[in-house]
Design an enzyme around this catalytic site. Structure first.
Site, short mmCIF file in Angstrom:
data_model
loop_
_atom_site.label_atom_id
_atom_site.label_comp_id
_atom_site.label_asym_id
_atom_site.label_seq_id
_atom_site.Cartn_x
_atom_site.Cartn_y
_atom_site.Cartn_z
N VAL A 122 37.13 8.62 91.49
CA VAL A 122 36.31 7.53 92.05
C VAL A 122 35.54 6.73 91.00
CG1 VAL A 122 36.04 8.55 94.34
CG2 VAL A 122 34.32 9.04 92.57
N ASN A 141 31.23 10.68 99.96
CA ASN A 141 30.69 12.04 99.80
C ASN A 141 30.84 12.62 98.40
OD1 ASN A 141 30.08 14.94 100.90
ND2 ASN A 141 32.12 15.09 99.98
N SER A 185 20.99 13.56 100.00
CA SER A 185 20.52 14.90 99.61
C SER A 185 19.02 15.00 99.89
CB SER A 185 20.75 15.10 98.11
OG SER A 185 20.11 16.28 97.67
N TYR A 208 20.45 12.95 89.21
CA TYR A 208 21.00 13.23 90.55
C TYR A 208 20.08 12.71 91.65
CZ TYR A 208 22.76 15.97 94.50
OH TYR A 208 23.26 16.36 95.73
N LYS A 242 20.67 9.69 94.58
CA LYS A 242 20.65 9.95 96.02
C LYS A 242 19.61 9.06 96.72
CE LYS A 242 23.93 12.98 96.21
NZ LYS A 242 25.20 12.65 96.89
N ILE A 271 23.36 23.69 100.16
CA ILE A 271 24.54 24.13 100.90
C ILE A 271 25.43 24.94 99.96
CG2 ILE A 271 26.47 23.36 102.33
CD1 ILE A 271 23.68 22.46 103.40
N1 LIG Z 1 25.89 21.64 98.03
C1 LIG Z 1 24.66 21.19 98.13
O1 LIG Z 1 23.69 21.94 98.05
C2 LIG Z 1 24.41 19.71 98.35
C3 LIG Z 1 23.13 19.32 98.77
C4 LIG Z 1 22.88 17.99 98.98
C5 LIG Z 1 23.87 17.06 98.80
N2 LIG Z 1 25.10 17.46 98.39
C6 LIG Z 1 26.12 16.43 98.19
O2 LIG Z 1 27.28 16.75 98.93
C7 LIG Z 1 28.41 16.09 98.35
C8 LIG Z 1 29.55 17.08 98.23
O3 LIG Z 1 29.17 18.10 97.34
P1 LIG Z 1 29.54 19.63 97.56
O4 LIG Z 1 28.28 20.37 97.60
O5 LIG Z 1 30.49 19.78 98.66
O6 LIG Z 1 30.21 19.98 96.15
P2 LIG Z 1 31.71 20.20 95.68
O7 LIG Z 1 32.34 21.31 96.42
O8 LIG Z 1 31.63 20.27 94.20
O9 LIG Z 1 32.44 18.86 96.13
C9 LIG Z 1 32.39 17.68 95.38
C10 LIG Z 1 33.57 16.82 95.79
O10 LIG Z 1 33.47 15.57 95.08
C11 LIG Z 1 34.70 15.30 94.46
N3 LIG Z 1 34.50 14.55 93.23
C12 LIG Z 1 33.59 14.75 92.24
N4 LIG Z 1 33.78 13.86 91.25
C13 LIG Z 1 34.83 13.08 91.62
C14 LIG Z 1 35.52 12.01 91.00
N5 LIG Z 1 35.17 11.52 89.80
N6 LIG Z 1 36.56 11.46 91.66
C15 LIG Z 1 36.94 11.93 92.88
N7 LIG Z 1 36.32 12.93 93.51
C16 LIG Z 1 35.29 13.52 92.87
C17 LIG Z 1 35.31 16.67 94.17
O11 LIG Z 1 36.72 16.56 94.08
P3 LIG Z 1 37.58 16.83 92.74
O12 LIG Z 1 36.86 17.84 91.92
O13 LIG Z 1 38.91 17.28 93.27
O14 LIG Z 1 37.66 15.49 92.08
C18 LIG Z 1 34.91 17.44 95.43
O15 LIG Z 1 35.83 17.20 96.46
C19 LIG Z 1 27.92 15.53 97.01
O16 LIG Z 1 27.65 14.14 97.15
C20 LIG Z 1 26.63 16.28 96.78
O17 LIG Z 1 25.72 15.56 95.97
C21 LIG Z 1 25.41 18.77 98.17
#
Ligand SMILES: NC(=O)c1ccc[n+]([C@@H]2O[C@H](COP(=O)([O-])OP(=O)(O)OC[C@H]3O[C@@H](n4cnc5c(N)ncnc54)[C@H](OP(=O)(O)O)[C@@H]3O)[C@@H](O)[C@H]2O)c1
Length: 249
Positions: free
Chosen positions: A65, A91, A143, A156, A160, A189
């Protein structure tokens, strides 16, 4: 039984793991035609295969992306293939804790490129198609870090906060054109994004959550289905926390 997202075409950005994967799977279970995206081809293929076993139709589109040309191609190819677009879920995200002393321009820029610049590029490409849809909908994954200053999350947290305000501005501009725009603010999460957290960092956060546990990706996905569906027909411009109560402290 009528499913909540029957036949809607949805692109879930960053759905090869974690929250995005859960959203993509739940959307597919609710009848949507889902495009799963990310850089990891093998992960994407495995998710599609697993969903096919459940009789659900999804596809994987490999994309980085941070490349605007790839973002635009994803939108155009999806519209060409499915005849339109109803839902865009922005996302994808990266997070790396760093003090102000440690934080350099490379990490700052990488976080901004993924967490907000790509959302602008994807949203701009998707809007003309979402306007054509009877159910145009944009969801952002924000977030708790957009609401509260989290330790060492300068880059970060500020991306957000930008996501949250971009969402509100889009909601106001596109409500007259029938598009609803909302954001989910997850608490902590249990996903891969936590893997790089410094020792003790996650436990310290959990200790401050009223429900004293991490959230599950599926808990975010259920909220995403609600917001993307007609059940939320009068909700737009909102950032909704799903955080075990931490937003109220
Ligand atoms: N987990 C938490 O505690 C939490 C809390 C608040 C908000 N969030 C937000 O939730 C969202 C999802 O995060 P997650 O916790 O589910 O983490 P995750 O499992 O690491 O998922 C991140 C996703 O983003 C994709 N991604 C990252 N960089 C990318 C790039 N350059 N191009 C295309 N895809 C990319 C990854 O796919 P690839 O690696 O295959 O590219 C993966 O599918 C994020 O925006 C994060 O900030 C998470």
């Amino acid at each position: 039984m009528n499913k909540k997202l029957q036949d809607r075409v949805a692109i879930v950005i960053g759905s090869t793991s974690g929250i995005g994967q859960a959203i993509a799977e739940t959307f597919a279970q609710e009848g949507a035609k889902v495009v799963i995206t990310g850089r990891r081809q093998e992960k994407g293929d495995a998710i599609v295969k697993e969903l096919e076993k459940q009789g659900l139709q999804t596809e994987f589109y490999q994309i980085d992306v941070t490349d605007p040309a790839q973002c635009k191609a994803l939108i155009e190819d999806t519209v060409k293939k499915h005849g339109g677009l109803d839902i865009l879920v922005n996302n994808a995200g990266i997070a790396q804790a760093a003090s102000m002393e440690e934080l350099d321009l490379a990490l700052w820029d990488a976080t901004y490129d993924t967490n907000i610049r790509s959302y602008f590029v994807l949203t701009k490409a998707a809007l003309p198609h979402l306007v054509e849809s009877a159910h145009g909908n944009i969801l952002f994954t924000s977030s708790m870090a957009a609401i509260k200053p989290f330790d060492q999350q300068f880059s970060y947290g500020s991306t957000k906060a930008a996501v949250a305000h971009f969402m509100r501005m889009l909601a106001v501009s596109y409500a007259p054109k029938g598009i609803r725009v909302n954001a989910i603010a997850p608490g902590v999460i249990d996903t891969d994004i936590l893997a790089n957290a410094p020792d003790g960092y996650i436990q310290a956060i959990v200790d401050g959550i009223p429900m004293r546990r991490l959230g599950k990706p599926e808990e975010i996905a259920k909220l995403a289905v609600f917001l993307a569906s007609d059940d939320a027909s009068f909700i737009t411009g909102q950032q909704i926390a799903c955080c075990g109560g931490s937003s109220i402290l």
